[in-house]
Design an enzyme around this catalytic site. Structure first.
Site, PDB file in Angstrom:
ATOM      1  N   VAL A 239      73.129  48.255 -35.296  1.00 18.99           N
ATOM      2  CA  VAL A 239      72.142  49.052 -36.018  1.00 18.99           C
ATOM      3  C   VAL A 239      71.490  48.127 -37.030  1.00 18.99           C
ATOM      4  CG1 VAL A 239      71.734  51.018 -37.540  1.00 18.99           C
ATOM      5  CG2 VAL A 239      73.507  51.155 -35.806  1.00 18.99           C
ATOM      6  N   GLU A 302      68.779  45.325 -26.085  1.00 17.94           N
ATOM      7  CA  GLU A 302      68.348  46.726 -26.177  1.00 17.94           C
ATOM      8  C   GLU A 302      67.185  46.971 -25.217  1.00 17.94           C
ATOM      9  OE1 GLU A 302      69.544  47.911 -30.777  1.00 17.94           O
ATOM     10  OE2 GLU A 302      67.492  48.196 -30.098  1.00 17.94           O
TER      11      GLU A 302
HETATM   12 ZN    ZN Z   1      64.987  50.816 -31.616  1.00 24.24          ZN
END
Ligand code: ZN
Length: 331
Positions: A239, A302
């Site tokens: 994160v 990601e």
């Molecule tokens: Zn994102």
């Protein structure tokens, strides 16, 4: 002493009960143990056996407590405080959500984008695939690292305090930099033509939302027994550290599809994931955190996170397999 121990055991049993079925089992076991030990204790005549039975209780207690994360066993922890990490653990299910969470109704499809487009000028998207070979030597001179679309935001480069931009509405509370909405819509339309139904699930996020997400991830690791420093290291890999997220500048979006809604590596191998990876640059977007570039971006792979950089820059980054960090270095 027995009654003190009993009180402690009851509080402990309550905590275990809050944990779920396994906890309930231990809670029952401990309660039974207290009652039995209390009665038997008085009947034991020899100090040796008293010591042995006390030791046995201690062994059971220690075994039981090892099921609870150490960090929440401090003296001041209340039941309410205890429950927080339990909820984190449910949310943490890596198979479902790796980094970011969204609500089912907090998504936007192509139709949503089109119906919201009326508010914006439908400027044509410039597909800049016409970079000629003899431009190569001078390829980067057209770019300026101060261009809004090339703004580098990462752990080393937090969002500038004075950064201002206009938010445009994608749908309801879903927003992003209004300058990219047309391109985004064009991209979704392009995907639809190829039979891919893309869905925006996480666009612009303000600082407080990012802080919430980061804090929640930190708690998850701390509950697992990580030290603060280690928890910070682990959390910041999955994160983005608050103040350093591209979502805060409205140029990044998490995109999934109607066929695969999990934010995990698997998305990269779906039809939608592959389409995005190979076509998003035509609309000015790049796969921001590619595989095998973690050491440069500082963020895990990601396949769902796309960043607007403009189609000129995106084309170069795509062709040369460059991250934004690497591209900026050439300017
Ligand atoms: Zn994102």
């Amino acid at each position: 002493m027995i009654s003190q121990l009993k009180d402690k055991q009851i509080l402990f049993a309550k905590k275990l009960a809050a944990k779920g079925k396994a906890g309930l089992f231990f809670a029952t076991l401990f309660l039974a143990l207290i009652i039995i030990s209390g009665k038997i204790w008085k009947k034991i005549k020899y100090p040796f056996f008293q010591v042995v039975s006390f030791a046995l209780i201690c062994v059971f207690f220690v075994t039981g407590t090892s099921f609870i994360p150490i960090t929440i066993m401090d003296a001041d922890s209340t039941l309410a405080e205890y429950e927080a990490p339990v909820i984190e653990k449910e949310l943490e299910d890596d198979e479902y959500i790796k980094t970011e969470v969204y609500k089912e109704d907090d998504v936007a499809s192509l139709d949503d984008l089109i119906s919201g487009l009326n508010d914006y000028q439908t400027a044509a998207v410039t597909n800049n695939n016409d970079i000629k070979a003899d431009d190569e030597g001078d390829i980067y001179s057209r770019f300026d690292k101060n261009d809004w679309n090339l703004l580098l935001v990462n752990k080393q480069h937090p969002v500038p305090d004075d950064y201002i931009f206009s938010l445009g509405t994608i749908k309801g509370s879903m927003k992003c930099d209004e300058r990219i909405i047309v391109n985004l819509t064009e991209m979704f339309a392009g995907a639809a033509k190829d039979g891919v139904n893309l869905i925006v699930c996480s666009p612009y996020r303000d600082l407080s939302r990012q802080e919430y997400l980061f804090d929640r991830k930190m708690k998850t690791y701390i509950a697992k027994g990580y030290s603060y420093i280690d928890a910070y290291k682990e959390a910041s890999a999955v994160v983005t550290v608050p103040g350093a997220s591209e979502h805060q500048i409205g140029l990044s979006l998490d995109i999934i599809s109607d066929e695969y809604s999990r934010l995990d590596e698997g998305f990269g191998e779906t039809k939608a994931g592959l389409w995005l990876r190979n076509n998003s640059y035509k609309y000015g977007f790049i796969l921001r955190y590619p595989k095998d570039k973690e050491d440069i971006t500082g963020i895990i792979y990601e396949p769902w996170h796309f960043r607007y950089v403009g189609s000129d820059a995106a084309g170069i980054m795509y062709e040369n397999n460059l991250t934004l960090e690497e591209f900026i270095e050439n300017l």
